[in-house]
Write a protein that holds these residues in place. Structure first.
Motif, short mmCIF file in Angstrom:
data_model
loop_
_atom_site.label_atom_id
_atom_site.label_comp_id
_atom_site.label_asym_id
_atom_site.label_seq_id
_atom_site.Cartn_x
_atom_site.Cartn_y
_atom_site.Cartn_z
N UNK A 1 -84.85 -57.02 -16.94
CA UNK A 1 -83.57 -57.37 -16.13
C UNK A 1 -82.79 -56.05 -15.67
N UNK A 2 -82.90 -55.09 -16.57
CA UNK A 2 -82.22 -53.93 -16.47
C UNK A 2 -82.59 -53.13 -15.36
N UNK A 3 -83.83 -53.24 -14.88
CA UNK A 3 -84.41 -52.57 -13.76
C UNK A 3 -84.17 -53.26 -12.37
N UNK A 4 -83.59 -54.46 -12.34
CA UNK A 4 -83.14 -54.83 -11.05
C UNK A 4 -81.81 -54.59 -10.62
N UNK A 5 -81.69 -53.65 -9.65
CA UNK A 5 -80.43 -53.37 -9.20
C UNK A 5 -80.08 -53.72 -7.75
N UNK A 6 -79.14 -54.13 -7.56
CA UNK A 6 -78.66 -54.49 -6.15
C UNK A 6 -78.16 -53.30 -5.42
N UNK A 7 -78.90 -52.70 -4.44
CA UNK A 7 -78.34 -51.38 -3.65
C UNK A 7 -77.94 -51.84 -2.53
N UNK A 8 -76.84 -51.87 -2.10
CA UNK A 8 -76.26 -52.34 -0.75
C UNK A 8 -76.39 -51.11 -0.01
N UNK A 9 -76.03 -50.04 -0.30
CA UNK A 9 -75.73 -48.94 0.41
C UNK A 9 -77.11 -48.38 1.25
N UNK A 10 -78.26 -48.91 0.51
CA UNK A 10 -79.49 -48.43 0.79
C UNK A 10 -79.75 -49.06 2.13
N UNK A 11 -79.22 -50.33 2.15
CA UNK A 11 -79.41 -51.03 3.53
C UNK A 11 -78.52 -50.99 4.52
N UNK A 12 -77.60 -50.23 4.44
CA UNK A 12 -76.45 -49.94 5.46
C UNK A 12 -76.91 -48.89 6.32
N UNK A 13 -76.69 -49.07 7.46
CA UNK A 13 -77.09 -47.99 8.50
C UNK A 13 -76.35 -46.75 8.35
N UNK A 14 -77.13 -45.75 8.45
CA UNK A 14 -76.62 -44.43 8.40
C UNK A 14 -76.19 -43.62 9.48
N UNK A 15 -76.23 -44.30 10.91
CA UNK A 15 -75.82 -43.85 12.06
C UNK A 15 -74.46 -44.12 12.06
N UNK A 16 -73.33 -43.36 12.03
CA UNK A 16 -71.98 -43.65 12.34
C UNK A 16 -71.28 -43.14 13.47
N UNK A 17 -72.43 -42.57 14.39
CA UNK A 17 -71.67 -41.96 15.74
C UNK A 17 -70.69 -42.86 16.35
N UNK A 18 -71.12 -44.31 16.32
CA UNK A 18 -70.00 -45.26 17.30
C UNK A 18 -68.91 -45.17 16.63
N UNK A 19 -68.87 -45.55 15.31
CA UNK A 19 -67.41 -45.48 14.68
C UNK A 19 -66.57 -44.03 14.79
N UNK A 20 -67.26 -42.98 14.64
CA UNK A 20 -66.83 -41.80 14.77
C UNK A 20 -66.14 -41.52 16.13
N UNK A 21 -67.15 -42.00 17.29
CA UNK A 21 -66.78 -41.93 18.65
C UNK A 21 -65.31 -42.64 18.51
#
Length: 62
Positions: A1-21
């Protein structure tokens, strides 16, 4: 159980060009608004100055 970790940042898109624009677009819009307001205020003050100057010159001439 200790090895199960939910990593939401890994599934988030890394491309933020639209937000920056979008952020840069808002920044440019606010700067343009500030320039327009400043030029309008300066133009109004300059108009009043030249009206006063014209009145003073007209009083001296006539």
């Amino acid at each position: 159980m200790a090895h199960l970790k939910l990593d939401l940042t890994a599934s988030a898109p890394k491309d933020e060009r639209g937000a920056t624009a979008t952020e840069y677009g808002l920044l440019v819009g606010f700067i343009a608004l500030a320039i327009v307001l400043g030029v309008t205020a300066f133009g109004t003050a300059l108009n009043g100055f030249f009206n006063d100057l014209a009145g003073a010159v007209a009083a001296l001439v006539f």
